[in-house]
Design an enzyme around this catalytic site. Structure first.
Site, PDB file in Angstrom:
ATOM      1  N   ASP A  88       0.779  -1.009   0.145  1.00  0.00           N
ATOM      2  CA  ASP A  88       0.101   0.219  -0.127  1.00  0.00           C
ATOM      3  C   ASP A  88       0.844   1.303   0.011  1.00  0.00           C
ATOM      4  OD1 ASP A  88      -2.159   1.696  -0.056  1.00  0.00           O
ATOM      5  OD2 ASP A  88      -2.935   1.041   1.965  1.00  0.00           O
ATOM      6  N   HIS A  89       0.265   2.389   0.057  1.00  0.00           N
ATOM      7  CA  HIS A  89       1.081   3.604  -0.084  1.00  0.00           C
ATOM      8  C   HIS A  89       1.789   3.755   1.317  1.00  0.00           C
ATOM      9  CE1 HIS A  89      -0.744   5.654  -3.765  1.00  0.00           C
ATOM     10  NE2 HIS A  89      -1.778   4.962  -3.432  1.00  0.00           N
TER      11      HIS A  89
END
Length: 323
Positions: A88-89
């Site tokens: 994920d980010h």
């Protein structure tokens, strides 16, 4: 007596004998000629076959393939990012698999602009198309990401104008596209059609693009390190009660989540109620012991952990133009 050879070759009309019926050869010849012309029009000449001819496509297959792979990557990180937080980010500093999606999309947009605007025969028409396309992307971006929900799993219909989110992914792409496409349109006739060999030819041929990128970088650097960020506060609704939190700053050039100039510009321009309310920095070690995965907040978590933050903020557009 006529020459039989000449009569056979048709050089002269044959004599008409008594009792023979005269046939209208002129009508027959005209009918045959018209049928022949019609047949020639219907039948293709040589190897011409209008039915089998295909219009050559002007699309670039490699660019389409790269666009498809980027969309697959976007779907992967959006759906699997909640399960595998490491793709994920990144919560703040760092780079993960999800952080490549936006640069890839902007790279695709830049290549498409360069291919589409090689020649601009009508300047006004090109500018009008760029503005219309920008407005379309802004409209769909606000429509898709302007409500309360960012994901389809928890969708609320209707938009509160007091809390509508003005920024988003499509909005960022739209504004970056507009600036870069306008620069490309106005400078098409100012650069040479062929680039000469040399170490600095790429800079001289595209000097206006380099100048625009340098100005965008200069604006970002000056704003980030010189803008004074004062203390700020926000209000959260919790169990039908509102609670106000204050974040203490009073500094310049801070690059952390709480007191950076990027967030300050967005709070001043858009308003704190119009920012993204679920920033990924809540997965930082300062906010949760489960970092880099999501988890409950630490008892001593700072106030900014719950604060809204806009990842597609206004100042970030300058760096995306360079991208």
């Amino acid at each position: 007596m006529e020459d039989p050879k000449r009569l056979e070759e048709g050089s002269r009309d044959a004599p008409i004998r008594a009792g023979e019926k005269v046939e209208d050869t002129t009508t027959e010849l005209s009918v045959d000629k018209s049928e022949r012309v019609t047949t020639e029009q219907k039948e293709p000449h040589g190897d011409e076959n209008p039915i089998l001819l295909k219009k050559t496509s002007k699309r670039v297959a490699t660019l389409d393939a790269f666009r498809g792979l980027t969309i697959v990557l976007m779907i992967l990180v959006d759906d699997a990012g909640g399960v595998y937080e490491r793709i994920d980010h990144s919560p703040w500093n760092g780079c993960t698999l999800a952080d490549f999606v936006m640069p890839f999309f902007l790279f695709i947009v830049g290549v498409a602009i360069a291919l589409a605007l090689k020649r601009v025969p009508n300047m006004k028409s090109a500018v009008r198309k760029i503005i219309i396309r920008t407005l379309k992307m802004l409209f769909w971006g606000i429509l898709l990401q302007g409500g309360y929900s960012h994901a389809p799993d928890d969708l609320d219909y209707g938009v509160d104008m007091k809390k509508i989110r003005w920024c988003g992914i499509l909005q960022r792409i739209a504004l970056v596209y507009m600036v870069v496409a306008l620069i490309e349109t106005f400078t098409t006739k100012l650069r040479p059609t062929t680039i000469e060999s040399g170490h600095f030819s790429i800079f001289t041929a595209y000097r206006w693009q380099w100048l625009g990128g340098f100005l965008a970088f200069l604006i970002y650097i000056i704003t980030t390190f010189t803008l004074y960020v004062p203390n700020w506060s926000y209000t959260m609704q919790h169990h039908h009660k509102s609670e106000t939190f204050t974040v203490e700053c009073g500094m310049r050039g801070h690059l952390g989540p709480a007191c950076n100039a990027v967030g300050y510009v967005d709070r001043q321009v858009w308003g704190i109620n119009h920012l993204y309310s679920q920033p990924v920095w809540i997965r930082l070690k300062a906010c949760t012991l489960s970092s880099p995965e999501s988890g409950p907040l630490r008892p001593d978590a700072p106030n900014w952990c719950r604060a809204p933050f806009e990842p597609e903020g206004l100042l970030r557009y300058t760096l995306k133009e360079i991208n």
